[in-house]
Write a protein that holds these residues in place. Structure first.
Motif, mmCIF file in Angstrom:
data_model
loop_
_atom_site.group_PDB
_atom_site.id
_atom_site.type_symbol
_atom_site.label_atom_id
_atom_site.label_comp_id
_atom_site.label_asym_id
_atom_site.label_seq_id
_atom_site.Cartn_x
_atom_site.Cartn_y
_atom_site.Cartn_z
ATOM 1 N N ASP A 88 -5.022 -0.503 -2.508
ATOM 2 C CA ASP A 88 -5.703 -0.698 -3.727
ATOM 3 C C ASP A 88 -4.881 -1.247 -5.015
ATOM 4 O O ASP A 88 -3.873 -0.383 -5.185
ATOM 5 C CB ASP A 88 -6.344 0.630 -4.061
ATOM 6 N N SER A 110 -4.790 -1.305 -7.831
ATOM 7 C CA SER A 110 -4.803 -0.408 -9.131
ATOM 8 C C SER A 110 -4.305 0.689 -9.110
ATOM 9 O O SER A 110 -3.928 1.651 -10.165
ATOM 10 C CB SER A 110 -6.371 0.047 -9.575
ATOM 11 N N ASN A 111 -3.324 0.975 -7.853
ATOM 12 C CA ASN A 111 -2.784 2.266 -7.565
ATOM 13 C C ASN A 111 -1.267 1.893 -6.722
ATOM 14 O O ASN A 111 -1.294 1.694 -5.885
ATOM 15 C CB ASN A 111 -3.674 3.175 -6.480
ATOM 16 N N SER A 128 -0.797 3.532 -3.487
ATOM 17 C CA SER A 128 -1.463 2.762 -2.310
ATOM 18 C C SER A 128 -0.601 1.658 -2.140
ATOM 19 O O SER A 128 -0.510 1.302 -0.815
ATOM 20 C CB SER A 128 -2.800 2.678 -2.839
ATOM 21 N N ASN A 183 1.341 -3.348 -12.097
ATOM 22 C CA ASN A 183 1.206 -2.767 -11.175
ATOM 23 C C ASN A 183 2.101 -3.125 -9.796
ATOM 24 O O ASN A 183 2.680 -2.483 -9.094
ATOM 25 C CB ASN A 183 -0.214 -2.153 -10.354
#
Length: 278
Positions: free
Chosen positions: A59, A61-62, A65, A87
């Protein structure tokens, strides 16, 4: 010969192409192909048909992750939406890996490109301290366009102004109106992310003028530009793009840089009816 592990984030057209090319090169050892759509990463891996390519669900956005990889990583290649750049750059730092992406913007908040580029440059010292390289905006345009501009500038005594003009002519068999419609409606027949294509046009375009970044309304300063055949005369407008921001950072003496391409009539209509309003 030294071998390297590559971590590709995004299994779309760019990520899939990069994974395919790297799988054929002797210096690549493992190619981790990450995507939030695991089925897409698996499908691409199977199509490439190389044991080097390892699909992974991540992911973007994380950061936690993104860092869940079992292999040591030498290079992170970012082929996702530019809003995930920070990110993924921070992920590269955590993994002690070099970094590359193809574009610096736009994002969903419609921040102009000078803001987006400056956020990436805020991480410059962290990469330098870690003795790592980070290359941004390394696509076709931006990217190759910057390289071509630099090659030309280096052969001239003095350059004050650089103007980028871009357009395309779809290769289709159709009546003249349909060809004209397709020429000015890129997001209806996208060859890349229609979301990013739309957001570029919805964001206030930036020009570089005498040491300052100047923001303009979308679709401003229309100009008819005569391209070589088969494109021919095409209306172009200011579009938010990386070149006016990145080029003056590395080439001293420039007084003006802008970027224009063909307006997208579908994007224009959506913007006019406040489709981008939050």
């Amino acid at each position: 010969m030294s071998k390297y592990n590559f971590y590709i984030i995004g299994s779309g057209l760019q990520g899939a192409s990069a994974a395919s090319i790297l799988s054929k090169l002797d210096f690549s050892d493992k190619i981790i192909l990450g995507d939030i759509n695991f089925d897409s990463a698996v499908k691409v891996s199977r199509k490439i048909g190389s044991d080097k390519v390892i699909p992974l669900k991540v992911d973007a956005s994380n950061i936690d992750s993104l860092c869940e990889v079992d292999e040591d990583v030498d290079v992170v290649l970012n082929f996702t939406n530019p809003r995930f750049n920070i990110n993924i750059m921070k992920t590269a730092l955590k993994l002690s890996a070099h970094y590359l992406d193809t574009a610096s913007g736009p994002d969903l908040d419609l921040n102009p490109i000078d803001y987006m580029v400056s956020r990436q440059f805020e991480l410059d010292y962290e990469f330098k301290d870690a003795r790592l390289k980070a290359l941004i905006s390394c696509g076709y345009t931006p990217g190759l366009s910057n390289v071509i501009a630099r090659l030309i500038i280096d052969r001239l005594i003095r350059v004050d102004r650089v103007k980028f003009r871009a357009a395309y002519s779809p290769i289709i068999k159709a009546d003249p109106f349909t060809k004209l419609f397709n020429k000015y409606s890129e997001i209806m027949s996208p060859t890349w992310s229609p979301e990013v294509s739309f957001l570029y046009r919805a964001t206030n375009p930036v020009t570089y003028e005498n040491g300052m970044y100047i923001r303009h309304p979308p679709f401003s300063e229309p100009e008819v530009f005569k391209f070589p055949d088969p494109i021919g005369e095409t209306v172009t407008v200011l579009v938010d793009h990386e070149e006016p921001v990145t080029l003056p950072r590395f080439i001293k003496g420039l007084k003006y840089v802008d970027y224009k391409n063909a307006p997208d009539i579908i994007a224009y209509a959506l913007i006019k009816i406040d489709f981008t309003r939050v």
